[in-house]
Write a protein that holds these residues in place. Structure first.
Motif, short mmCIF file in Angstrom:
data_model
loop_
_atom_site.label_atom_id
_atom_site.label_comp_id
_atom_site.label_asym_id
_atom_site.label_seq_id
_atom_site.Cartn_x
_atom_site.Cartn_y
_atom_site.Cartn_z
N PRO A 304 31.96 46.19 6.50
CA PRO A 304 32.61 47.07 7.47
C PRO A 304 33.18 46.35 8.69
O PRO A 304 33.95 46.95 9.45
CB PRO A 304 31.49 48.03 7.88
CG PRO A 304 30.22 47.27 7.62
CD PRO A 304 30.51 46.44 6.40
N ALA A 305 32.83 45.09 8.88
CA ALA A 305 33.35 44.35 10.04
C ALA A 305 34.88 44.30 10.01
O ALA A 305 35.53 44.41 11.06
CB ALA A 305 32.78 42.94 10.08
N LEU A 306 35.45 44.15 8.83
CA LEU A 306 36.91 44.10 8.73
C LEU A 306 37.52 45.44 9.13
O LEU A 306 38.52 45.50 9.85
CB LEU A 306 37.32 43.72 7.30
CG LEU A 306 38.82 43.62 7.02
CD1 LEU A 306 39.50 42.64 7.96
CD2 LEU A 306 39.05 43.23 5.56
N ARG A 307 36.90 46.52 8.69
CA ARG A 307 37.38 47.86 9.07
C ARG A 307 37.28 48.05 10.59
O ARG A 307 38.21 48.59 11.22
CB ARG A 307 36.55 48.93 8.36
CG ARG A 307 36.81 50.35 8.86
CD ARG A 307 35.96 51.37 8.13
NE ARG A 307 34.54 51.09 8.19
CZ ARG A 307 33.75 51.35 9.24
NH1 ARG A 307 34.28 51.87 10.35
NH2 ARG A 307 32.46 51.09 9.19
N VAL A 322 35.63 44.15 23.31
CA VAL A 322 34.29 44.66 23.06
C VAL A 322 33.83 44.31 21.65
O VAL A 322 32.69 43.89 21.43
CB VAL A 322 34.25 46.18 23.30
CG1 VAL A 322 32.97 46.81 22.75
CG2 VAL A 322 34.40 46.47 24.78
N LEU A 323 34.72 44.47 20.68
CA LEU A 323 34.42 44.08 19.29
C LEU A 323 33.98 42.63 19.23
O LEU A 323 32.94 42.30 18.64
CB LEU A 323 35.67 44.28 18.43
CG LEU A 323 35.63 43.67 17.01
CD1 LEU A 323 35.23 44.73 16.00
CD2 LEU A 323 36.99 43.08 16.64
N ASP A 349 29.57 48.17 15.68
CA ASP A 349 30.02 49.56 15.56
C ASP A 349 29.43 50.42 16.68
O ASP A 349 30.15 51.17 17.36
CB ASP A 349 29.61 50.11 14.20
CG ASP A 349 30.26 51.45 13.88
OD1 ASP A 349 31.08 51.94 14.68
OD2 ASP A 349 29.93 52.01 12.82
N LYS A 350 28.13 50.31 16.89
CA LYS A 350 27.48 51.12 17.91
C LYS A 350 27.98 50.78 19.31
O LYS A 350 28.18 51.66 20.15
CB LYS A 350 25.96 50.94 17.83
CG LYS A 350 25.19 51.91 18.73
CD LYS A 350 23.69 51.81 18.51
CE LYS A 350 22.95 52.80 19.41
NZ LYS A 350 21.47 52.70 19.22
N THR A 351 28.20 49.49 19.56
CA THR A 351 28.71 49.08 20.87
C THR A 351 30.10 49.66 21.11
O THR A 351 30.40 50.16 22.21
CB THR A 351 28.77 47.54 20.96
OG1 THR A 351 27.48 47.00 20.69
CG2 THR A 351 29.21 47.09 22.34
#
Length: 382
Positions: A304-307, A322-323, A349-351
């Motif tokens: 999911p990092a790519l998404r 932020v990512l 994702d949560k951040t």
């Protein structure tokens, strides 16, 4: 003779750059060096290449370096400010920006402001502050050349063609060591397995990013700024052999691709010698020995990092910063065995979900978003 300053001289890109320089003493010399982790290796580089200015991680490292070199030493600085001094130092024509992570942002900006051409291996500079950096490049009339193999391939494949004829750019990804690993198995992956990249020899942070496919996500954002390409025209395809480094598809259906052995000395040599070419020292490509080239769609469910990177680019504002910051914190925690492999994208994702984005207008505002995300992500890893 082109004079180079190298930010990150003891890392994998820095070492490869110096290897190319070593092959061409008639073409290149080294004006200044900055490193962050290996003072002993830097001392050896100083003795060989004789830079006028160097920078190390901190004051203790500076004292250690002075002891190693004795009286025959260059001007020594330390910290982010020291790296910025190296980047902006007089006497260099080009800065090779190869510090890993957001730590490379300020030194690279200072180099641009000093009018230096940039060979960019530090993708985070554009991920964190793409608009600011792009504006400064235009303002100071400097040339920004990509060093990442994928972006170098795109740059070469775009040469001689009109921007309006581009259908899309296609970044290739090796797929990393877990390309065929099931989602359930990924939960139990540790740093030792994740650090075994099937094709490339890189530093620990980038290797983990390649395993999660975050590295490809960061490259998508970098490509957006380097080539002024909307996110809708940027694609990713998994190519395990890492022979085609990336491609450009044109509106007539033709696809231009750049091929070569997976060795970073080739794109480095191209960037520092551009618009000419020079010998890089890499093994020549023999397609009869390669045999088969294969391609797959990336699996954004397992990775999911790519998404998340595509989502950050589409959302814009401070989301890419932020990512990146959250990812740097999560990767460091994974390498320290504080979190699991699949926790890395989960923390990112949560951040991002908890971030109230804004449109930054200064370096300080980009850095503030970076710090906010780091603090938030750190709290999730303890």
């Amino acid at each position: 003779m082109k004079s180079l300053s190298i930010l990150g001289s003891t890392g994998s890109i820095g070492l490869s750059t110096l290897d190319v320089v070593r092959q061409h003493p008639e073409k290149f010399n080294v004006a200044s060096l900055a490193e962050g982790h290996d003072v002993n290796l830097l001392a050896e580089q100083i003795k060989e290449f004789k830079p006028d200015i160097v920078s190390v991680r901190d004051e203790d490292s500076a004292e250690q370096l002075q002891e190693l070199l004795g009286s025959d030493k260059p001007e020594i600085h330390w910290g982010i400010e020291g790296a910025a001094v190296v980047g902006a130092a007089e006497g260099s024509d080009m800065v090779v920006s190869a510090i890993v992570g957001a730590a490379g942002l300020v030194p690279t900006i200072r180099a641009i402001q000093a009018g230096k051409d940039i060979a960019l291996a530090n993708k985070e500079t554009l991920v964190v502050a793409g608009q600011l950096v792009s504006d400064l490049v235009k303002q100071h009339n400097v040339t920004l050349l990509p060093v990442d193999s994928e972006h170098s391939a795109i740059f070469q494949s775009l040469t001689g063609h009109r921007a309006e004829d581009i259908e899309r750019i296609i970044l290739t990804a090796s797929g990393g060591p877990f390309r065929q690993t099931s989602a359930s198995e990924l939960h139990g992956v540790g740093p030792e397995k994740a650090l075994k990249h099937p094709q490339w020899s890189m530093g620990a942070k980038i290797t983990i990013d390649s395993a999660t496919l975050m590295n490809k996500g960061l490259e998508v954002i970098e490509a957006h700024w380097l080539f002024d390409m909307p996110v809708e025209k940027i694609g990713v395809v998994v190519h395990p052999q890492s022979i085609i480094h990336s491609m450009v598809e044109y509106i007539d259906g033709c696809v231009m691709a750049q091929l070569g052995a997976p060795d970073m000395r080739a794109p480095i040599a191209y960037a520092i010698s551009w618009p000419e070419r020079c010998e890089s020292g890499i093994k020549k490509l023999d397609l009869t020995q390669v045999g088969t080239l294969t391609f797959e769609q990336p699996d954004m469910d397992r990775f999911p990092a790519l998404r998340l990177a595509f989502e950050a680019l589409k959302a814009g504002q401070t989301f890419p910063a932020v990512l990146n910051a959250a990812n740097e914190v999560a990767v460091a925690a994974f390498l320290d065995k504080k979190i699991g492999f699949t926790d890395i994208p989960a923390i990112v994702d949560k951040t991002m979900q908890e971030h109230d984005a804004y449109a930054p207008s200064s370096l300080e505002e980009y850095l503030a978003a970076d710090k906010w995300a780091r603090d938030k992500a750190v709290a999730m890893t303890v």
